[in-house]
Write an enzyme that holds these catalytic residues in place. Structure first.
Site, short mmCIF file in Angstrom:
data_model
loop_
_atom_site.label_atom_id
_atom_site.label_comp_id
_atom_site.label_asym_id
_atom_site.label_seq_id
_atom_site.Cartn_x
_atom_site.Cartn_y
_atom_site.Cartn_z
N ASP A 175 -7.21 16.14 32.78
CA ASP A 175 -7.60 17.20 31.85
C ASP A 175 -9.07 17.11 31.46
OD1 ASP A 175 -7.38 19.39 30.28
OD2 ASP A 175 -6.10 18.49 28.75
N SER B 76 -9.95 22.19 18.83
CA SER B 76 -10.57 20.87 18.99
C SER B 76 -10.47 20.36 20.41
CB SER B 76 -9.92 19.87 18.03
OG SER B 76 -8.55 19.70 18.33
N HIS C 177 -8.12 22.30 30.83
CA HIS C 177 -7.40 23.50 30.41
C HIS C 177 -8.31 24.48 29.67
CE1 HIS C 177 -6.60 21.08 26.63
NE2 HIS C 177 -6.84 22.25 26.08
#
EC number: 3.4.21.-
Length: 983
Positions: free
Chosen positions: A139, A222, A108
């Site tokens: 991801d 993060s 993402h």
């Protein structure tokens, strides 16, 4: 058209988030990040604040090694694509191959669409990165930089060791939590078998994988952080977390490790799938779904540390497993290999793309064997999009199809703008089914269909929203391809990291000619014969449809529908509010009798009275269009009148009304984004609900004589900064008669002049206190009929760089103009014709006389717009100068594109560019002279001045590949706009 409804979010969907730190495509959003730029820059030893544990020294050594491999990723997704919107953000990544310059981060972050970005190392060295891989489902993704760009830091890489992730393992998450330069968060792994979190509908979601759970309290920025153990080995990848707890979700790195090895070996990264979403279910739930005791016993014996098996949650229609696997089936084995985890499923499927494998499942206690061909995940992951008509399209992705359990086919509108803007509240999630009665099953077909549609053509389309597939929406849209001329195909290039553009059609087919058409008006029925003269006034109304694709002059709306009044049916002139027609960079159509439409153009924009004049060809309208009779006396307080107009539902409304007041006023300015507004107005107010319900109309006498135009004014709510408010009031016909008389002889009033000041009403008491003599008060009392008041200067507009400032000052009380007492705004009319005016004023309790020049309004409207680095730049329009005392330059940023360099590097909307690379840019000509010689991908220095005159210096990196420089400019001596592209 139905309103699409979202499916109800699960607990995970409503409380989980991805850990980006940045903003999406909403205009004016900028990343709200505080970064300590001096962190570690002095070369001294860094001290890490770690929790007290028994092995602090070991952790100290580990963190010292890890931080050199961790990078801050500053990136932008430059355009909408698939589920994701344009955004500017930052995240974290870490080097996994120092020789090749490979960085692992989240999918993402890399995004499915165009990406631009750079990374900042711990010593503040910077390197440009390009995306080379983003996984179709999981991801993670890889960025690549040139190691030669890093000159002062000894590059280190972190090793991926997925097998070391164990429950109870102490870990550190090293990244840029909350946008800080470096944060180190501690925790312990608590679970290894959590199902992938759901982040909501119409957004990216991981699935068909376990997630690791820990409590580390990470937040925005993060994303992509390495999760390391005590030895400095990466055991997982930070991906997301809960908004309501300190829980974090980590991606296991088995698939990232395999992908890295494939990249290092220059092998393709194969990804297999059968279009089934599996969920890990505990044994007790599997039993309830039909798992036999024998199968459970066998699984528990084979996998003593596991708590359940994989169960089919969703089977996509027309996928490889459709009809073979059903929801609730428990997976036992694939190709005779017993299955208990997603890890093994990925291993088998990824190595067998295109092969047929044996799947053993249990359904209702029955063992079923199915042979299923393994599909290619990359083939159902879009890597192309088309821009046309201001909108963007791609083939429907597996991500969206899985979310709504629909086949992976069709054309998905990822940015429903321009010609395809169906609803301002929903820009994505639409499936386009037909255009001009031709099916559009895929992107290639859509391209061919759009090539056949002429410019300025109205066509029917059918479409659905993925959240409401039961409802087919049918709409007539206007295909506009001259303001938004781009018709191009973008294809992802994983070698260069860019998306390659191909122009699909040099020019659209020319517009079809308009033929004369018949239409019939239905007169308003009246039982009262005394009002028969009003019956035919409906023939003087025309519906006005405006499309303004370029947000010039800070105008916030792109499509408008209202009603105007025909003021000359012989020559074809229509009066309409400037709330709906703010400038002339637009397309306008007039609809007569709700039957025929003809094109129109803007021929006159009144600088302060809030109306525009449109011109159409009357020979195209074979209908009894009527020019109303206009009154020659202004309306007064207490007079009765008859209202005929249209409400916000575009329905005809009539009512008896009474004039409650005639006020001298100004429309409140939009302080956050100045745009055109009415000033120095003499407005008619009504004591009727009509005043809040109707945007357009007229006030007429019983015999049909029009006394006032009812129009809408765009302003700002005085009690709520930044909130648009519509003010609906009457404009007396006598204030417009001089213009109407010129239109009757086909003369456009081009030579109008203007006084660059705003005036407001003050009471006699205020005037007396500020120095107005009793003699002047007596004079006003003799001539004022309705209300005794003075006009005072509220503000004086800033001059252009080539003008002298207006000698009027805020607070001046106006006694007379050209020896005529000024009792209301109408007494300022000489400003429209005179080059200078003689003012008698009270200033600081002293009566004085000054000569005030007026300005020529022939150049007051915007005639030149520059598109550069994602910013829309123009000369400061008049609404800007109205609110300023001094204009720093004639280079004004009126809007910026989400995801562009202007957004990424912090050019603020409503700011002025005064210097580029320390070269002064006084106007657009000097700006273009400087920027045309600046190469692509080059840092430049900009000096800006904010709207509040605060100087700012920033750097910006050009990106002409995605944001080329172009201009829209009026031809010399003409009202025609032309486009100039700079390659």
């Amino acid at each position: 058209m139905s309103v699409p409804t979202k499916r109800r979010l699960s607990f995970d969907e409503s409380t989980n988030k991805r850990f980006l730190n940045g903003t999406h495509s909403t205009e004016n959003n900028t990343s709200n990040i505080e970064v300590d730029e001096d962190y570690g820059s002095d070369g001294s030893e860094q001290i890490f604040d770690l929790p007290a544990t028994t092995n602090n020294n070991q952790w100290q050594e580990t963190i010292t090694k890890v931080v050199n491999a961790v990078v801050s990723i500053q990136f932008t997704h430059v355009s909408n694509f698939d589920t994701e919107t344009s955004l500017v953000s930052e995240a974290t990544g870490f080097v996994v191959d120092a020789t090749r310059g490979l960085i692992l981060t989240n999918r993402h972050v890399v995004g499915p669409g165009p990406f631009c970005g750079y990374v900042v190392f711990d010593n503040h060295e910077e390197a440009v990165v390009k995306p080379i891989y983003r996984d179709p489902v999981h991801d993670f993704g890889f960025l690549q930089f040139d190691p030669k760009e890093v000159k002062y830091l000894q590059l280190t890489q972190l090793e991926l060791k997925p097998d070391l992730a164990k429950v109870g393992t102490e870990i550190r998450v090293v990244g840029n939590d909350a946008g800080e330069k470096l944060s180190i968060l501690a925790g312990f792994i608590s679970r290894l078998d959590r199902n992938a979190p759901e982040y909501g509908s119409l957004t990216y979601n991981d699935f068909n994988t376990e997630y690791i759970q820990a409590a580390a309290s990470a937040s925005g920025g993060s994303s992509g952080s390495p999760v390391v153990n005590e030895d400095g080995d990466v055991v997982a990848l930070q991906a997301g977390g809960s908004t309501e707890a300190s829980t974090d979700f980590f991606l296991p790195i088995y698939r990232p490790l395999r992908a890295l090895q494939c990249i290092q070996k220059k092998q393709p990264i194969t990804r297999g799938d059968i279009q089934v979403e599996w969920q890990l279910k505990p044994y007790d739930e599997c039993r309830r779904l039909g798992l036999t005791p024998e199968a459970e016993a066998r699984a528990r014996k084979l996998f003593p540390n596991k708590i359940g098996l994989l169960v089919a949650e969703l089977v996509l229609p027309q996928g490889q497993a459709d009809g073979l696997i059903k929801e609730g089936d428990t997976l036992i084995s694939i190709d005779d290999i017993d299955i208990s985890t997603f890890i093994k499923v990925d291993e088998i499927l990824d190595e067998n793309v295109g092969n047929e494998l044996k799947f053993v499942i249990q359904r209702g206690g029955e063992v079923i064997t199915q042979m299923i061909k393994i599909g290619d995940l990359h083939s159902i992951t879009p890597d192309r999009y088309v821009d046309v008509g201001g909108a963007s399209f791609n083939n429907l992705s597996y991500q969206v199809a899985r979310c709504y359990c629909i086949p992976v086919k069709g054309v998905f509108i990822n940015d429903a703008s321009g010609s395809f803007e169906f609803a301002s509240y929903e820009k994505s999630g639409w499936l386009l089914e037909t255009v001009d009665d031709m099916p559009t099953p895929d992107l290639d077909t859509l391209i061919e269909v759009m090539k056949m549609i002429p410019d300025c053509r109205r066509v029917p389309i059918t479409y659905r929203h993925v959240s409401d597939l039961h409802t087919e929406n049918i709409q007539i849209i206007y295909i506009e391809r001259h303001w938004q001329s781009s018709f191009r195909l973008a294809v992802r290039n994983d070698t260069t990291g860019l998306w390659d553009f191909t122009d699909l059609q040099e020019k659209p087919l020319p517009p079809l000619s308009h033929e004369p058409q018949n239409a019939k008006f239905i007169d308003i029925p009246f039982s009262d014969e005394t009002r028969s003269g009003c019956s035919s006034l409906v023939r003087s109304f025309v519906q006005v449809r405006l499309i303004a694709p370029v947000p010039m002059d800070s105008y916030p709306y792109r499509k408008e529908i209202c009603y105007g009044v025909v003021v000359d049916s012989v020559n074809g002139y229509v009066l309409v509010s400037r709330r709906f027609v703010p400038h002339d960079m637009c397309d306008i159509f007039l609809i007569f009798a709700e039957s025929i439409d003809v094109p129109a153009k803007v021929v006159f924009l009144h600088p302060n009275q809030n109306y525009a004049i449109l011109k159409y060809d009357p020979s195209l309208v074979l209908a009894d269009v009527k020019t109303p009779k206009f009154g020659d006396k202004p309306l007064k307080r207490g007079e009765k009148s008859y209202f005929i107009g249209y409400n916000y539902n575009l329905r005809l409304v009539t009512d008896d009304v009474k004039i409650s007041g005639v006020s001298s006023l100004n429309i409140p300015p939009a302080s956050l984004s100045p745009r055109y507004r009415g000033t120095n107005l003499e407005c008619i107010l009504l004591d009727s609900k009509i005043s809040v319900e109707c945007d357009s109309g007229v006030l007429a006498d019983d015999d049909g004589t029009v006394r006032a135009f009812w129009i809408t004014y765009l302003g700002e709510a005085t009690c709520d900064q930044g909130s648009d408010r519509m003010y609906r009031m009457g404009l007396d016909v006598t204030d417009v008669l001089s213009v109407i008389e010129k239109l009757k002889v086909n003369e456009i009033p081009k030579q109008l002049r203007l006084l660059e000041a705003e005036f407001t009403s003050v009471t006699i008491l205020q005037g007396r206190t500020r120095g107005v003599s009793q003699e002047w008060i007596n004079k006003f009392e003799e001539v004022c009929e309705d209300e005794i008041k003075f006009l005072a200067v509220e503000r004086v507009s800033a001059p252009t760089l080539h003008q002298e400032k207006n000698p009027l000052k805020a607070g001046d009380i106006i006694l007379s103009v050209n020896d005529i007492i000024v009792k209301n705004m109408r007494d300022l009319k000489p400003m429209f014709t005179e080059q200078e005016l003689k003012f008698r004023i009270i200033r600081q309790k002293k009566e004085t006389e000054i000569v005030v020049p007026t300005i020529d309004t022939t150049t007051i409207n915007t005639s030149h717009v520059v598109f550069w680095s994602g910013a829309i730049i123009q000369a400061p329009h008049y609404a800007v100068r109205q609110l300023m005392e001094r204009v720093p330059s004639e280079v004004y940023v009126t809007r910026k594109s989400a995801g562009g360099p202007a957004h990424q590097y912090g050019i603020a909307t409503n700011s002025f560019i005064t210097h580029v690379n320390d070269v002064e840019t006084k106007d657009l000509v000097s700006l273009m002279k400087v920027v045309k010689d600046i190469p692509d991908n080059t840092y430049i220095k900009l000096r800006l001045m904010s709207f509040d005159n605060v100087p700012i210096a920033i750097s910006l990196k050009t990106n002409y590949h995605y944001f080329p420089t172009s201009e829209l400019k009026k031809k010399e001596g003409s009202d025609e706009w032309i486009e100039i592209e700079h390659k």
